[in-house]
Design a protein around this motif. Structure first.
Motif, PDB file in Angstrom:
ATOM      1  N   VAL A  72       0.847  -1.193   0.000  1.00 17.17           N
ATOM      2  CA  VAL A  72       0.000   0.000   0.000  1.00 17.17           C
ATOM      3  C   VAL A  72       0.884   1.244   0.000  1.00 17.17           C
ATOM      4  CG1 VAL A  72      -1.767   1.252   1.311  1.00 17.17           C
ATOM      5  CG2 VAL A  72      -1.758  -1.248   1.309  1.00 17.17           C
ATOM      6  N   HIS A  73       0.443   2.268  -0.711  1.00 14.98           N
ATOM      7  CA  HIS A  73       1.101   3.567  -0.594  1.00 14.98           C
ATOM      8  C   HIS A  73       0.281   4.376   0.399  1.00 14.98           C
ATOM      9  CE1 HIS A  73       2.638   7.592  -2.196  1.00 14.98           C
ATOM     10  NE2 HIS A  73       3.607   7.000  -1.544  1.00 14.98           N
ATOM     11  N   ASP A  74       0.782   4.424   1.616  1.00 12.03           N
ATOM     12  CA  ASP A  74       0.105   5.112   2.702  1.00 12.03           C
ATOM     13  C   ASP A  74       0.539   6.570   2.687  1.00 12.03           C
ATOM     14  OD1 ASP A  74      -1.771   4.655   4.604  1.00 12.03           O
ATOM     15  OD2 ASP A  74      -0.500   3.448   5.905  1.00 12.03           O
ATOM     16  N   ALA A  75      -0.024   7.341   1.779  1.00 14.27           N
ATOM     17  CA  ALA A  75       0.335   8.754   1.657  1.00 14.27           C
ATOM     18  C   ALA A  75      -0.448   9.552   2.687  1.00 14.27           C
ATOM     19  CB  ALA A  75       0.014   9.253   0.253  1.00 14.27           C
ATOM     20  N   TYR A  76       0.203  10.453   3.363  1.00 17.07           N
ATOM     21  CA  TYR A  76      -0.469  11.224   4.400  1.00 17.07           C
ATOM     22  C   TYR A  76      -1.276  12.384   3.825  1.00 17.07           C
ATOM     23  CZ  TYR A  76       2.184   8.382   7.534  1.00 17.07           C
ATOM     24  OH  TYR A  76       2.700   7.304   8.194  1.00 17.07           O
ATOM     25  N   GLU A  77      -0.935  12.809   2.640  1.00 19.52           N
ATOM     26  CA  GLU A  77      -1.747  13.841   1.995  1.00 19.52           C
ATOM     27  C   GLU A  77      -2.990  13.177   1.393  1.00 19.52           C
ATOM     28  OE1 GLU A  77       1.164  12.302  -0.970  1.00 19.52           O
ATOM     29  OE2 GLU A  77       1.374  13.020   1.059  1.00 19.52           O
ATOM     30  N   ALA A  78      -4.030  13.937   1.236  1.00 18.50           N
ATOM     31  CA  ALA A  78      -5.288  13.375   0.714  1.00 18.50           C
ATOM     32  C   ALA A  78      -5.158  13.075  -0.773  1.00 18.50           C
ATOM     33  CB  ALA A  78      -6.430  14.341   0.977  1.00 18.50           C
ATOM     34  N   ALA A  79      -4.848  11.837  -1.113  1.00 14.87           N
ATOM     35  CA  ALA A  79      -4.741  11.425  -2.508  1.00 14.87           C
ATOM     36  C   ALA A  79      -5.256   9.998  -2.618  1.00 14.87           C
ATOM     37  CB  ALA A  79      -3.288  11.498  -2.979  1.00 14.87           C
ATOM     38  N   GLY A  80      -6.229   9.791  -3.448  1.00 13.97           N
ATOM     39  CA  GLY A  80      -6.795   8.458  -3.618  1.00 13.97           C
ATOM     40  C   GLY A  80      -6.022   7.629  -4.612  1.00 13.97           C
ATOM     41  N   ALA A  81      -6.504   6.433  -4.830  1.00 11.51           N
ATOM     42  CA  ALA A  81      -5.841   5.493  -5.726  1.00 11.51           C
ATOM     43  C   ALA A  81      -5.823   5.982  -7.167  1.00 11.51           C
ATOM     44  CB  ALA A  81      -6.511   4.130  -5.645  1.00 11.51           C
ATOM     45  N   GLY A  82      -6.719   6.886  -7.536  1.00  3.89           N
ATOM     46  CA  GLY A  82      -6.770   7.402  -8.894  1.00  3.89           C
ATOM     47  C   GLY A  82      -5.802   8.544  -9.160  1.00  3.89           C
ATOM     48  N   ASP A  83      -5.039   8.951  -8.167  1.00  2.50           N
ATOM     49  CA  ASP A  83      -4.085  10.056  -8.290  1.00  2.50           C
ATOM     50  C   ASP A  83      -3.154   9.805  -9.476  1.00  2.50           C
ATOM     51  OD1 ASP A  83      -1.410  11.442  -7.681  1.00  2.50           O
ATOM     52  OD2 ASP A  83      -2.716  12.301  -6.146  1.00  2.50           O
ATOM     53  N   GLU A  84      -2.810  10.851 -10.187  1.00  6.77           N
ATOM     54  CA  GLU A  84      -1.980  10.754 -11.395  1.00  6.77           C
ATOM     55  C   GLU A  84      -0.599  10.158 -11.149  1.00  6.77           C
ATOM     56  OE1 GLU A  84      -2.245  11.017 -14.804  1.00  6.77           O
ATOM     57  OE2 GLU A  84      -4.288  10.818 -14.078  1.00  6.77           O
ATOM     58  N   ARG A  85      -0.059  10.326  -9.946  1.00  5.33           N
ATOM     59  CA  ARG A  85       1.294   9.795  -9.707  1.00  5.33           C
ATOM     60  C   ARG A  85       1.343   8.268  -9.813  1.00  5.33           C
ATOM     61  NH1 ARG A  85       1.923  11.226  -3.374  1.00  5.33           N
ATOM     62  NH2 ARG A  85      -0.309  11.283  -3.165  1.00  5.33           N
ATOM     63  N   TYR A  86       0.168   7.611  -9.790  1.00  8.47           N
ATOM     64  CA  TYR A  86       0.110   6.157  -9.891  1.00  8.47           C
ATOM     65  C   TYR A  86      -0.194   5.677 -11.313  1.00  8.47           C
ATOM     66  CZ  TYR A  86      -0.593   6.942  -4.890  1.00  8.47           C
ATOM     67  OH  TYR A  86      -0.474   7.372  -3.601  1.00  8.47           O
ATOM     68  N   ALA A  87      -0.384   6.596 -12.247  1.00 12.97           N
ATOM     69  CA  ALA A  87      -0.799   6.232 -13.608  1.00 12.97           C
ATOM     70  C   ALA A  87       0.157   5.225 -14.255  1.00 12.97           C
ATOM     71  CB  ALA A  87      -0.945   7.473 -14.475  1.00 12.97           C
ATOM     72  N   ALA A  88       1.453   5.503 -14.209  1.00  7.91           N
ATOM     73  CA  ALA A  88       2.430   4.607 -14.850  1.00  7.91           C
ATOM     74  C   ALA A  88       2.471   3.251 -14.147  1.00  7.91           C
ATOM     75  CB  ALA A  88       3.817   5.245 -14.850  1.00  7.91           C
ATOM     76  N   LEU A  89       2.337   3.246 -12.831  1.00 15.35           N
ATOM     77  CA  LEU A  89       2.352   1.994 -12.074  1.00 15.35           C
ATOM     78  C   LEU A  89       1.082   1.183 -12.321  1.00 15.35           C
ATOM     79  CD1 LEU A  89       3.789   0.157 -10.104  1.00 15.35           C
ATOM     80  CD2 LEU A  89       2.999   1.621  -8.232  1.00 15.35           C
ATOM     81  N   ARG A  90      -0.055   1.882 -12.467  1.00 18.43           N
ATOM     82  CA  ARG A  90      -1.302   1.174 -12.819  1.00 18.43           C
ATOM     83  C   ARG A  90      -1.171   0.541 -14.204  1.00 18.43           C
ATOM     84  NH1 ARG A  90      -3.960   5.705 -10.540  1.00 18.43           N
ATOM     85  NH2 ARG A  90      -4.128   6.595 -12.600  1.00 18.43           N
ATOM     86  N   ALA A  91      -0.536   1.259 -15.129  1.00 15.06           N
ATOM     87  CA  ALA A  91      -0.386   0.770 -16.508  1.00 15.06           C
ATOM     88  C   ALA A  91       0.641  -0.354 -16.617  1.00 15.06           C
ATOM     89  CB  ALA A  91       0.010   1.925 -17.427  1.00 15.06           C
ATOM     90  N   SER A  92       1.647  -0.344 -15.756  1.00 13.61           N
ATOM     91  CA  SER A  92       2.721  -1.325 -15.850  1.00 13.61           C
ATOM     92  C   SER A  92       3.174  -1.772 -14.455  1.00 13.61           C
ATOM     93  CB  SER A  92       3.890  -0.710 -16.616  1.00 13.61           C
ATOM     94  OG  SER A  92       4.949  -1.612 -16.715  1.00 13.61           O
TER      95      SER A  92
END
Length: 180
Positions: free
Chosen positions: A61-81
């Motif tokens: 899990v990426h337990d980010a302390y800032e309010a960012a859900g699983a759809g956050d753009e920083r995860y786009a490349a990881l979701r794709a690959s």
């Protein structure tokens, strides 16, 4: 809902639904869970089949302390690959459900965390363990106890970084604690 399960010395398992008082003791732990969940009006999902020898099942899990859900753009490349053997999931935050090879669970987790960090610049810092003080298989290098250890180490590394502590600080603490 307060459902309790206890492994007895004779090898049986006792399950209890505190709300209704329903209690059952059987040799088959999964049947006990199914019956207690059924009494509580909840759907019971049996555990998945075991992983092949040399593989381990875990959720990073990426337990980010800032309010960012699983759809956050920083995860786009990881979701794709995602790493081989891992599937991105939304747990209210970004997570990977993985079945990966490793000598032990800690090896499999470490390899996956390193791959994600190298390929995507993210450090997945939790195994999503909600009550890390509770474990039932101390002594096993691959079960719940190992997941708790991996969760606590990843969590500690992430939180130490937030405090400005580095690798040397963590290693010094491990050395002081006598970890060989």
């Amino acid at each position: 809902m307060d459902l309790q399960f206890h492994r007895n010395a004779d090898g049986t398992t006792t399950g209890r639904n505190e709300a209704s008082g329903f209690t059952v003791t059987l040799a088959d732990a999964e049947e006990v869970k199914r019956l207690v969940y059924e009494d509580a009006g909840c759907e019971y999902a049996p555990p998945p089949p075991p992983v092949p020898p040399g593989f381990h099942r875990f959720t990073l899990v990426h337990d980010a302390y800032e309010a960012a859900g699983a759809g956050d753009e920083r995860y786009a490349a990881l979701r794709a690959s995602p790493p081989e053997g891992c599937v991105p999931v939304d747990r209210g935050r970004f997570a990977l459900e993985c079945e990966r090879p490793g000598r032990t669970l800690l090896d499999a987790v470490a390899g996956t965390v390193a791959e994600v960090r190298r390929d995507h610049g993210l450090v997945l810092n939790s195994l999503g363990v909600e009550k890390p003080g509770e474990w039932s298989d101390a002594g096993s290098t691959d079960g719940c106890a190992a997941q708790v250890v991996a969760h606590l180490v990843l969590s500690a590394a992430h939180r130490a970084r937030l405090l400005g502590c580095g690798r040397r600080d963590l290693v010094r603490l491990l050395d002081a604690a006598g970890v060989e």
